[in-house]
Scaffold this motif. Structure first.
Motif, PDB file in Angstrom:
ATOM      1  N   ALA A 105       2.980   1.218   3.332  1.00 45.18           N
ATOM      2  CA  ALA A 105       3.973   2.249   3.004  1.00 45.18           C
ATOM      3  C   ALA A 105       3.253   3.485   2.484  1.00 45.18           C
ATOM      4  O   ALA A 105       3.603   4.054   1.464  1.00 45.18           O
ATOM      5  N   ALA A 106       2.206   3.885   3.233  1.00 44.84           N
ATOM      6  CA  ALA A 106       1.284   4.915   2.753  1.00 44.84           C
ATOM      7  C   ALA A 106       1.730   6.343   3.029  1.00 44.84           C
ATOM      8  O   ALA A 106       0.988   7.287   2.767  1.00 44.84           O
ATOM      9  N   GLY A 107       2.935   6.533   3.571  1.00 47.78           N
ATOM     10  CA  GLY A 107       3.440   7.889   3.770  1.00 47.78           C
ATOM     11  C   GLY A 107       2.983   8.511   5.081  1.00 47.78           C
ATOM     12  O   GLY A 107       2.401   7.855   5.944  1.00 47.78           O
ATOM     13  N   GLY A 108       3.244   9.811   5.224  1.00 46.39           N
ATOM     14  CA  GLY A 108       2.999  10.524   6.472  1.00 46.39           C
ATOM     15  C   GLY A 108       1.659  11.224   6.516  1.00 46.39           C
ATOM     16  O   GLY A 108       0.647  10.709   6.029  1.00 46.39           O
ATOM     17  N   CYS A 109       1.662  12.456   7.080  1.00 47.13           N
ATOM     18  CA  CYS A 109       0.380  13.122   7.333  1.00 47.13           C
ATOM     19  C   CYS A 109       0.474  14.632   7.198  1.00 47.13           C
ATOM     20  O   CYS A 109      -0.301  15.362   7.834  1.00 47.13           O
ATOM     21  N   GLY A 110       1.392  15.139   6.396  1.00 52.23           N
ATOM     22  CA  GLY A 110       1.584  16.586   6.295  1.00 52.23           C
ATOM     23  C   GLY A 110       0.322  17.353   5.980  1.00 52.23           C
ATOM     24  O   GLY A 110       0.129  18.487   6.438  1.00 52.23           O
ATOM     25  N   GLN A 111      -0.578  16.748   5.208  1.00 51.40           N
ATOM     26  CA  GLN A 111      -1.778  17.459   4.780  1.00 51.40           C
ATOM     27  C   GLN A 111      -2.822  17.617   5.879  1.00 51.40           C
ATOM     28  O   GLN A 111      -3.871  18.218   5.645  1.00 51.40           O
ATOM     29  N   VAL A 112      -2.574  17.108   7.084  1.00 54.96           N
ATOM     30  CA  VAL A 112      -3.501  17.416   8.174  1.00 54.96           C
ATOM     31  C   VAL A 112      -3.267  18.840   8.663  1.00 54.96           C
ATOM     32  O   VAL A 112      -4.077  19.362   9.458  1.00 54.96           O
TER      33      VAL A 112
ATOM     34  N   THR B 256      -6.744   3.817  -6.344  1.00 54.00           N
ATOM     35  CA  THR B 256      -7.419   2.891  -5.432  1.00 54.00           C
ATOM     36  C   THR B 256      -7.075   3.252  -3.997  1.00 54.00           C
ATOM     37  O   THR B 256      -5.899   3.395  -3.659  1.00 54.00           O
ATOM     38  N   ILE B 257      -8.097   3.420  -3.177  1.00 46.42           N
ATOM     39  CA  ILE B 257      -7.863   3.740  -1.774  1.00 46.42           C
ATOM     40  C   ILE B 257      -8.210   2.533  -0.907  1.00 46.42           C
ATOM     41  O   ILE B 257      -9.298   1.958  -1.016  1.00 46.42           O
ATOM     42  N   VAL B 258      -7.249   2.117  -0.095  1.00 49.01           N
ATOM     43  CA  VAL B 258      -7.465   1.004   0.825  1.00 49.01           C
ATOM     44  C   VAL B 258      -8.201   1.543   2.045  1.00 49.01           C
ATOM     45  O   VAL B 258      -7.737   2.480   2.701  1.00 49.01           O
ATOM     46  N   THR B 259      -9.364   0.961   2.356  1.00 43.74           N
ATOM     47  CA  THR B 259     -10.183   1.451   3.462  1.00 43.74           C
ATOM     48  C   THR B 259     -10.083   0.583   4.712  1.00 43.74           C
ATOM     49  O   THR B 259     -10.359   1.058   5.816  1.00 43.74           O
ATOM     50  N   ASP B 260      -9.709  -0.686   4.559  1.00 44.39           N
ATOM     51  CA  ASP B 260      -9.617  -1.600   5.702  1.00 44.39           C
ATOM     52  C   ASP B 260      -8.519  -2.622   5.470  1.00 44.39           C
ATOM     53  O   ASP B 260      -8.383  -3.152   4.356  1.00 44.39           O
ATOM     54  N   ILE B 261      -7.760  -2.904   6.531  1.00 41.21           N
ATOM     55  CA  ILE B 261      -6.912  -4.091   6.554  1.00 41.21           C
ATOM     56  C   ILE B 261      -7.724  -5.174   7.259  1.00 41.21           C
ATOM     57  O   ILE B 261      -8.325  -4.923   8.312  1.00 41.21           O
ATOM     58  N   VAL B 262      -7.771  -6.360   6.681  1.00 38.86           N
ATOM     59  CA  VAL B 262      -8.571  -7.449   7.242  1.00 38.86           C
ATOM     60  C   VAL B 262      -7.658  -8.427   7.971  1.00 38.86           C
ATOM     61  O   VAL B 262      -6.614  -8.814   7.444  1.00 38.86           O
TER      62      VAL B 262
ATOM     63  N   LYS C 250      -3.217   5.604  -4.351  1.00 29.30           N
ATOM     64  CA  LYS C 250      -4.368   6.479  -4.553  1.00 29.30           C
ATOM     65  C   LYS C 250      -4.302   7.234  -5.872  1.00 29.30           C
ATOM     66  O   LYS C 250      -5.303   7.761  -6.344  1.00 29.30           O
ATOM     67  N   THR C 251      -3.110   7.326  -6.448  1.00 31.23           N
ATOM     68  CA  THR C 251      -2.915   8.014  -7.718  1.00 31.23           C
ATOM     69  C   THR C 251      -2.160   7.067  -8.654  1.00 31.23           C
ATOM     70  O   THR C 251      -2.000   5.890  -8.355  1.00 31.23           O
ATOM     71  N   SER C 252      -1.682   7.599  -9.766  1.00 29.79           N
ATOM     72  CA  SER C 252      -0.772   6.818 -10.595  1.00 29.79           C
ATOM     73  C   SER C 252       0.479   6.534  -9.775  1.00 29.79           C
ATOM     74  O   SER C 252       0.900   7.375  -8.963  1.00 29.79           O
ATOM     75  N   PRO C 253       1.093   5.354  -9.940  1.00 30.61           N
ATOM     76  CA  PRO C 253       2.243   4.977  -9.107  1.00 30.61           C
ATOM     77  C   PRO C 253       3.341   6.041  -9.092  1.00 30.61           C
ATOM     78  O   PRO C 253       3.758   6.535 -10.141  1.00 30.61           O
ATOM     79  N   GLY C 254       3.782   6.403  -7.900  1.00 32.41           N
ATOM     80  CA  GLY C 254       4.879   7.356  -7.730  1.00 32.41           C
ATOM     81  C   GLY C 254       4.438   8.788  -7.588  1.00 32.41           C
ATOM     82  O   GLY C 254       5.135   9.607  -6.995  1.00 32.41           O
ATOM     83  N   TYR C 255       3.264   9.135  -8.119  1.00 36.41           N
ATOM     84  CA  TYR C 255       2.814  10.525  -8.098  1.00 36.41           C
ATOM     85  C   TYR C 255       2.143  10.866  -6.766  1.00 36.41           C
ATOM     86  O   TYR C 255       1.634  10.015  -6.061  1.00 36.41           O
ATOM     87  N   SER C 256       2.157  12.155  -6.433  1.00 38.88           N
ATOM     88  CA  SER C 256       1.596  12.662  -5.179  1.00 38.88           C
ATOM     89  C   SER C 256       2.171  11.933  -3.973  1.00 38.88           C
ATOM     90  O   SER C 256       1.481  11.707  -2.986  1.00 38.88           O
TER      91      SER C 256
ATOM     92  N   ILE D  16       0.857  -1.189   0.000  1.00 41.39           N
ATOM     93  CA  ILE D  16       0.000   0.000   0.000  1.00 41.39           C
ATOM     94  C   ILE D  16       0.888   1.232   0.000  1.00 41.39           C
ATOM     95  O   ILE D  16       1.583   1.510   0.974  1.00 41.39           O
ATOM     96  N   GLY D  17       0.908   1.958  -1.116  1.00 40.15           N
ATOM     97  CA  GLY D  17       1.731   3.158  -1.218  1.00 40.15           C
ATOM     98  C   GLY D  17       2.822   3.024  -2.258  1.00 40.15           C
ATOM     99  O   GLY D  17       3.427   1.955  -2.378  1.00 40.15           O
ATOM    100  N   SER D  18       3.074   4.114  -3.009  1.00 38.92           N
ATOM    101  CA  SER D  18       4.020   4.017  -4.132  1.00 38.92           C
ATOM    102  C   SER D  18       5.118   5.062  -4.091  1.00 38.92           C
ATOM    103  O   SER D  18       5.613   5.486  -5.131  1.00 38.92           O
ATOM    104  N   GLY D  19       5.511   5.481  -2.871  1.00 38.31           N
ATOM    105  CA  GLY D  19       6.726   6.281  -2.747  1.00 38.31           C
ATOM    106  C   GLY D  19       7.929   5.349  -2.777  1.00 38.31           C
ATOM    107  O   GLY D  19       7.816   4.166  -3.128  1.00 38.31           O
TER     108      GLY D  19
END
Length: 518
Positions: A179-186, A143-149, A39-45, A14-17
């Motif tokens: 590997a979904a990254g941090g939280c700067g946008q909060v 694609t946004i992952v909403t739950d880990i099962v 959530k975007t094209s791989p590597g972007y954003s 999960i995550g493409s950084g």
């Protein structure tokens, strides 16, 4: 009605950084089936895309022990020594291997550099995306992952929403790498890209894994105060307030501007915000830097050429989260089969990250996570996810058609709250006020009318959980250390050489103070 499709793989990332891409590449190299969701094209954003492209590594005269000690000193001695030791020892072996994946590198001092402006990090993500694709990694974009099962204490896979095809995905996997990254946008002011909204922390909390030291958010001191939110990447110049007082001297930072930016981002950011709170602007005059353009990085030259002036008003930007999901030296979480790496993982940087360690951490622990996830996948059988686990997402989608507030309104409320009450300068009163405001925001009924609003609605849910974790940790730590500053507890206290751990238990946040891991 949204359709449900079932997929399966050995390892889901999960995550493409840089961390996610390296995990996918190393897992695939072990011969397992790998799917990467982003959530975007791989590597972007991703923050990697916008990074300055510098790895701190023990090369030339900069030794492993120096790297180790610098990292601990910068982190206020709250770092996990085991994680730091593994990072500094693995970095000289793993970073140069990026050359084999098409990343161009150049060593200087204790750093390895790559890239060119305006997006030097593109020189990392573009080759890594190509390498992953050529190895056979499958991509789930938009694609946004909403739950880990999970079942018991083992991961089974994830539930996700494919925004491109508007379908729910039940993805069974033997191992999941977060590997979904941090939280700067909060935060209201940040140099992080739009999609960095704390999703990984929220996913970890949902399945009961611990978050460690979430109170430590790093702010980059030199951000443009007016107009576009830009980082000012210079390390020489005069930094004065509107009274003409030298900021470094006034606040006892007995180093030059370059050293303050690399090793004392916390103290310099705090000094600038204290000036702003007192009603005094802080001005950066970087004409001295322009007098020696050959000593400026390409990134700095690019930004400064766009500003078209040499004197600017500055204000810090939310830059990096030191806290995150608790892992061990193999990037394992407390949930079997769940790994975490990159900025979403905590414990490596302690109370403050020093310059150059973000990309180093991402590549080192991303590689480790991929290898360990593949090892697990080769040793166990896949367990198919029961489709009952899609019910929560279906219910959430139904609610989003009936709400009142737009996702943007909710996100802006969170960002303003975080910046004003859980930002660089904190107090017990302000933090308690923030918790009360978060309770109100949690009750907002959000309405999503299109795909981008669906994405932002789920991001808002992650942001609320993330800011709550940061706030509870900051309220618990009654001292000032590293990037955490309390006006009501302004001094560092030796009794607080401890880690603060947060988890969700029966939908309630639980906070524990634990002895520092030695």
């Amino acid at each position: 009605m949204v359709n449900v499709d079932e997929l399966s793989c050995d390892v889901l990332v999960i995550g493409s950084g840089a961390a996610g891409l390296m995990a996918a590449i190393e897992a695939r190299r072990k011969g397992v089936d790998v799917v990467l969701a982003s959530k975007t094209s791989p590597g972007y954003s991703t923050c990697t895309m916008y990074s300055a492209g510098a790895f701190r590594v023990a090369v030339n005269s900069y030794g492993v022990e120096k790297h180790f000690n610098d990292t601990l000193a910068g982190g206020g001695m709250l770092n996990s020594k085991a994680l730091v030791w593994r990072m500094v020892n693995e970095a000289p072996k793993r970073i140069p291997k990026l050359l084999d994946l098409g990343v161009k590198l150049a060593a200087s001092g204790g750093y390895i550099f790559i890239g060119k402006p305006p997006y030097p990090g593109y020189s990392i993500v573009n080759p890594l995306v190509k390498a992953a694709g050529s190895l056979g990694v499958k991509f789930l974009s938009n694609t946004i992952v909403t739950d880990i099962v999970k079942e018991g204490e083992e991961v089974l896979g994830v539930i996700a929403l494919d925004l491109e095809k508007m379908r729910i995905l039940a993805v069974s996997a033997k191992a999941v790498v977060l590997a979904a990254g941090g939280c700067g946008q909060v935060y209201l002011r940040t140099d992080n890209p739009l999609r960095i909204t704390g999703d990984g922390y929220a996913l970890g909390l949902q399945v009961g894994v611990e978050l460690i030291d979430m109170e430590f958010i790093q702010f980059f001191p030199l951000g443009l105060a007016d107009g576009a939110i830009w980082m000012i990447p210079v390390s020489r110049g005069k930094l004065e307030n509107s009274l003409g007082e030298d900021i470094l001297q006034k606040y006892g930072l007995n180093v030059n501007l370059h050293e303050a930016i690399i090793m004392m981002r916390d103290k310099l950011s705090r000094a600038i915000m204290l000036e702003a709170k007192a009603g005094r602007n802080v001005i950066l005059d970087y004409s001295e830097a322009l007098n020696n353009p050959d000593r400026l990085t390409k990134i700095a030259l690019h930004v400064l050429s766009r500003l078209k002036k040499t004197v600017v008003k500055i204000l810090p930007l939310a830059h990096f989260a030191m806290g995150g999901i608790k892992i061990n030296e193999n990037a394992e979480t407390s949930l079997k089969g769940l790994y975490a790496c990159g900025e979403v993982a905590g414990g490596i940087h302690g109370a403050n990250r020093i310059g150059g360690n973000a990309l180093t951490e991402a590549v080192v622990f991303g590689s480790i996570a991929g290898e360990e996830a593949a090892r697990r996948a080769l040793e166990c059988k896949i367990n198919k996810i029961d489709l009952k686990h899609t019910f929560r997402l279906k219910e959430e989608l139904g609610k989003l058609g009936e709400g009142v507030y737009s996702p943007r309104e909710v996100k802006n409320a969170i960002k303003n709250l975080a910046w004003n009450l859980v930002g660089i300068i904190r107090s017990g009163e302000g933090l308690r006020q923030a918790l009360n405001m978060l309770k109100t925001i949690e009750q907002y009924r959000v309405k999503a009318r299109n795909r981008i609003e669906l994405l932002e609605a789920f991001e808002a849910l992650s942001m609320v959980k993330t800011v709550k974790a940061i706030t509870l940790s900051a309220l618990t730590r009654t001292e000032s250390r590293g990037a955490h500053f309390r006006e009501d507890y302004p001094n560092e206290d030796g009794k607080w050489l401890k880690n603060i751990v947060i988890r969700l238990e029966n939908s309630e946040f639980k906070v524990d103070v634990k002895p520092l891991t030695t």
